[in-house]
Design a protein around this motif. Structure first.
Motif, short mmCIF file in Angstrom:
data_model
loop_
_atom_site.label_atom_id
_atom_site.label_comp_id
_atom_site.label_asym_id
_atom_site.label_seq_id
_atom_site.Cartn_x
_atom_site.Cartn_y
_atom_site.Cartn_z
N ARG A 65 111.03 8.51 79.67
CA ARG A 65 110.67 9.70 78.91
C ARG A 65 110.95 10.90 79.79
O ARG A 65 110.55 10.92 80.96
N ARG A 66 111.60 11.89 79.22
CA ARG A 66 112.01 13.05 80.01
C ARG A 66 111.45 14.34 79.42
O ARG A 66 111.24 14.45 78.21
N GLY A 67 111.22 15.28 80.30
CA GLY A 67 110.76 16.60 79.87
C GLY A 67 109.34 16.62 79.34
O GLY A 67 109.02 17.42 78.46
N VAL A 68 108.47 15.77 79.87
CA VAL A 68 107.07 15.74 79.43
C VAL A 68 106.30 16.84 80.16
O VAL A 68 106.29 16.89 81.39
N GLU A 69 105.65 17.72 79.42
CA GLU A 69 104.89 18.83 80.01
C GLU A 69 103.53 18.32 80.47
O GLU A 69 102.76 17.78 79.68
N THR A 70 103.21 18.46 81.76
CA THR A 70 101.97 17.90 82.30
C THR A 70 101.04 18.93 82.94
O THR A 70 99.96 18.57 83.38
N CYS A 71 101.43 20.20 82.99
CA CYS A 71 100.56 21.20 83.62
C CYS A 71 99.30 21.47 82.80
O CYS A 71 98.31 21.94 83.33
N SER A 72 99.35 21.19 81.50
CA SER A 72 98.20 21.49 80.64
C SER A 72 97.40 20.25 80.27
O SER A 72 96.54 20.30 79.41
N ILE A 73 97.69 19.11 80.92
CA ILE A 73 96.95 17.89 80.63
C ILE A 73 96.43 17.28 81.93
O ILE A 73 96.91 17.60 83.02
N THR A 74 95.44 16.42 81.80
CA THR A 74 94.92 15.71 82.97
C THR A 74 95.27 14.23 82.93
O THR A 74 95.22 13.56 83.96
N GLY A 75 95.61 13.72 81.75
CA GLY A 75 95.95 12.31 81.62
C GLY A 75 97.08 12.10 80.63
O GLY A 75 97.19 12.84 79.64
N TYR A 76 97.93 11.11 80.90
CA TYR A 76 99.04 10.80 80.00
C TYR A 76 99.01 9.31 79.71
O TYR A 76 99.05 8.48 80.63
N GLY A 77 98.92 8.96 78.43
CA GLY A 77 98.90 7.56 78.03
C GLY A 77 100.29 7.07 77.68
O GLY A 77 100.91 7.58 76.76
N TRP A 78 100.76 6.08 78.42
CA TRP A 78 102.09 5.50 78.16
C TRP A 78 101.92 4.38 77.15
O TRP A 78 101.20 3.44 77.38
N ARG A 79 102.63 4.51 76.00
CA ARG A 79 102.54 3.49 74.96
C ARG A 79 103.91 2.97 74.61
O ARG A 79 104.90 3.63 74.85
#
Length: 209
Positions: A195-209
């Motif tokens: 996965r490319r270009g995922v914005e993470t500055c505004s999140i604390t957790g990312y769920g990979w599904r």
């Protein structure tokens, strides 16, 4: 006799009402304060590993607008993901929708998930570090995460370990003004996904599904 019959009916009605399940209170406003059109939105119970259908269907959620979300399940603890028109994604994990009235995506440091006594703020602006959660249902053998500005993946974030379903790992990234990351996983059977270009500055957790 008639009075006794009415009393029995009233008692039966009270018992039925007490036995009926309470109406789900997990409805909320999904607010787009990002400045970018939300192309897709997904809401699912945190206990499930699949997102289900795009709740926006054939429509989109323009910047500055909101939509009323009524989940077709009764769970309070939800995961919410949006995909913007520019391809970036944002995710809120483990949100207690029964204790809030709105979920706001975007808006910088002031963005929040708010409601009756509940406020969840996103990660500080400019910090791309986050917690990676394996919600794929399969064990991950290798995990690569790098800023989108980097030219290579860098080292395997798991090292000699593996990431079983439900487990998480902290991803530390330099805060140099880049807020999008690229991710690559390799499963135990050798299959891989990116996965490319995922914005993470505004999140604390990312769920990979």
């Amino acid at each position: 006799m008639r009075r006794a019959f009415l009393a029995v009916l009233a008692l039966a009605a009270a018992l039925i009402a007490a036995a009926a399940p309470a109406q789900a209170q997990n409805r909320f406003w999904l607010v787009n304060a990002s400045g970018v059109t939300i192309q897709e939105a997904y809401v699912s119970p945190s206990r499930l590993s699949n997102w289900g259908p795009d709740i926006l269907g054939a429509t989109v959620l323009p910047a500055g607008q909101q939509v009323w979300v009524t989940p077709n399940f009764g769970d309070c603890i939800l995961d919410v993901r949006v995909r913007y028109a520019n391809g970036a994604e944002d995710t809120r994990m483990g949100v207690n929708a029964c204790r809030l009235s709105r979920i706001v995506f975007g808006g910088g440091a002031g963005a929040s998930i708010g409601g009756a006594g509940a406020t969840i703020s996103p990660a500080p602006v400019g910090n791309p570090s986050f917690t990676f959660v394996n919600q794929s249902g399969a064990t991950i053998r290798e995990l690569y995460v790098s800023l989108s500005s980097d030219r290579n993946w860098g080292p395997d974030r798991l090292g000699a370990n593996v990431l079983s379903p439900g487990q998480s790992v902290s991803i530390s990234l330099p805060a140099i003004g880049v807020c999008t990351v690229d991710m690559r996983v390799v499963y135990m059977n050798g299959a891989s996904a990116e996965r490319r270009g995922v914005e993470t500055c505004s999140i604390t957790g990312y769920g990979w599904r």
